[in-house]
Design an enzyme around this catalytic site. Structure first.
Site, PDB file in Angstrom:
ATOM      1  N   SER A 169       6.032   0.954   8.148  1.00 32.33           N
ATOM      2  CA  SER A 169       5.470   1.072   6.802  1.00 32.33           C
ATOM      3  C   SER A 169       4.057   0.508   6.766  1.00 32.33           C
ATOM      4  O   SER A 169       3.813  -0.619   7.191  1.00 32.33           O
ATOM      5  CB  SER A 169       6.329   0.319   5.785  1.00 32.33           C
ATOM      6  OG  SER A 169       5.661   0.280   4.529  1.00 32.33           O
ATOM      7  N   ASP A 178       0.532   0.391  -4.136  1.00 29.49           N
ATOM      8  CA  ASP A 178       0.951   1.509  -4.966  1.00 29.49           C
ATOM      9  C   ASP A 178       0.533   1.230  -6.401  1.00 29.49           C
ATOM     10  O   ASP A 178       0.732   0.121  -6.905  1.00 29.49           O
ATOM     11  CB  ASP A 178       2.473   1.681  -4.911  1.00 29.49           C
ATOM     12  CG  ASP A 178       2.960   1.994  -3.512  1.00 29.49           C
ATOM     13  OD1 ASP A 178       2.208   2.627  -2.756  1.00 29.49           O
ATOM     14  OD2 ASP A 178       4.096   1.612  -3.186  1.00 29.49           O
ATOM     15  N   GLU A 227       1.507  11.461  -1.970  1.00 33.68           N
ATOM     16  CA  GLU A 227       1.699  10.227  -2.726  1.00 33.68           C
ATOM     17  C   GLU A 227       0.386   9.832  -3.416  1.00 33.68           C
ATOM     18  O   GLU A 227      -0.379   9.015  -2.881  1.00 33.68           O
ATOM     19  CB  GLU A 227       2.155   9.090  -1.801  1.00 33.68           C
ATOM     20  CG  GLU A 227       3.507   9.350  -1.163  1.00 33.68           C
ATOM     21  CD  GLU A 227       4.099   8.113  -0.492  1.00 33.68           C
ATOM     22  OE1 GLU A 227       5.291   8.154  -0.170  1.00 33.68           O
ATOM     23  OE2 GLU A 227       3.370   7.114  -0.303  1.00 33.68           O
ATOM     24  N   HIS A 230      -0.436   5.956  -3.695  1.00 34.99           N
ATOM     25  CA  HIS A 230      -0.521   5.021  -2.561  1.00 34.99           C
ATOM     26  C   HIS A 230      -1.967   4.895  -2.084  1.00 34.99           C
ATOM     27  O   HIS A 230      -2.524   5.803  -1.461  1.00 34.99           O
ATOM     28  CB  HIS A 230       0.390   5.516  -1.429  1.00 34.99           C
ATOM     29  CG  HIS A 230       0.355   4.654  -0.195  1.00 34.99           C
ATOM     30  ND1 HIS A 230       1.408   3.847   0.187  1.00 34.99           N
ATOM     31  CD2 HIS A 230      -0.598   4.482   0.755  1.00 34.99           C
ATOM     32  CE1 HIS A 230       1.106   3.225   1.318  1.00 34.99           C
ATOM     33  NE2 HIS A 230      -0.107   3.588   1.692  1.00 34.99           N
TER      34      HIS A 230
HETATM   35 ZN   LIG Z   1       2.920   3.037  -0.917  1.00 30.17          ZN
END
Ligand SMILES: [Zn+2]
Length: 261
Positions: A169, A178, A227, A230
């Site tokens: 990650s 985020d 995303e 992010h």
């Molecule tokens: Zn993220």
């Protein structure tokens, strides 16, 4: 038992997304064409691509461990993991609004990234926008717990398919955050791009050293669905280059062949 099951099910659902944390990911969204971008002509040095070779995945395609996890331009993805147990050296909580008040490790970012995020938030707020931070640093142990819960509940094959392996990650670098908003009910969904905050981030994050790490239509390169929430800190100079080239970090650093080659 009930709680265990709930956590595991949520983990599986959420780990489909790279950020997968406390919020679910929405699968579908309207295609968002890249917004028109000003092309600024200026003298810029070439990015440091000298490390591209050792940044590549191993020849047999297996996962490799990144050698210098503290670099602000470190590339972490499903093929390139951080060393087990790696902790960034200078984690701090940025002074920006979060959707919850109490301390939590996930409020943290590396100091340089935290300062940049504060500047970004100030600029957004001056324009009447109200971005809200949701999730930054995610420890190796926390990823491990999520992954192991998934294995225990669903088996290894399933877990490997839908859960991020510990160490893969980007949130573990302390360079990611985020972003959401009250309008999004503080969730992380692709429809964030339809909000003023989402649009502003797409068009301005690079000015503060951040990139939208998982762009739309690049899943085959990044390994993650779109995303828009992010943000990844990589430094202002590099972020502006990546933005202008409309590239993923993988392609930008030569870790993935681009169509132009
Ligand atoms: Zn993220």
């Amino acid at each position: 038992m009930t709680k265990w099951l709930l956590v595991s099910v949520l983990s599986v659902v959420m780990m489909v997304a790279g950020c997968a944390d406390d919020t679910s990911e929405e699968g579908k969204t309207d295609p968002e064409e890249a917004s028109s971008k000003e092309t600024e002509v200026s003298e810029k040095e070439d990015p440091d691509l000298s490390q591209a070779k050792d940044r590549n995945v191993s020849e047999d395609g297996s996962m490799i461990e990144v050698e210098d996890p503290e670099r602000t331009d470190v590339i972490v993805n499903k093929q390139r993991k951080l060393p087990d147990g790696y902790e960034p050296p200078d984690l701090t909580v940025p002074e920006v609004p979060f959707y919850f008040d109490e301390f939590h490790p996930k409020k943290q970012m590396r100091k340089e990234a935290a300062k940049a995020l504060e500047t970004l938030f100030e600029a957004a707020e001056e324009e009447g926008l109200r971005p809200v931070a949701a999730s930054g640093y995610r420890s190796y142990d926390r990823q491990k717990t999520i992954y192991e819960n998934s294995v225990a509940e669903n088996g290894e094959e399933y877990a490997n398919r839908y859960s991020a392996k510990p160490g893969t990650s980007e949130h573990q670098t302390g360079l990611a955050m985020d972003i959401t908003s009250a309008e999004m009910s503080f969730r992380l969904k692709q429809s964030f791009i339809e909000t003023e905050e989402g649009k502003w981030l797409e068009e301005n994050a690079h000015r503060f050293g951040f990139v939208i790490r998982y762009p739309e239509g690049k899943t085959d390169i990044t390994g993650y669905a779109y995303e828009p929430w992010h943000l990844r800190y990589i430094g202002k100079e590099l972020a502006e280059e990546v933005y202008e080239q409309e590239e993923t970090l993988e392609a930008f650093f030569g870790l993935y062949p681009t169509n132009q080659e």
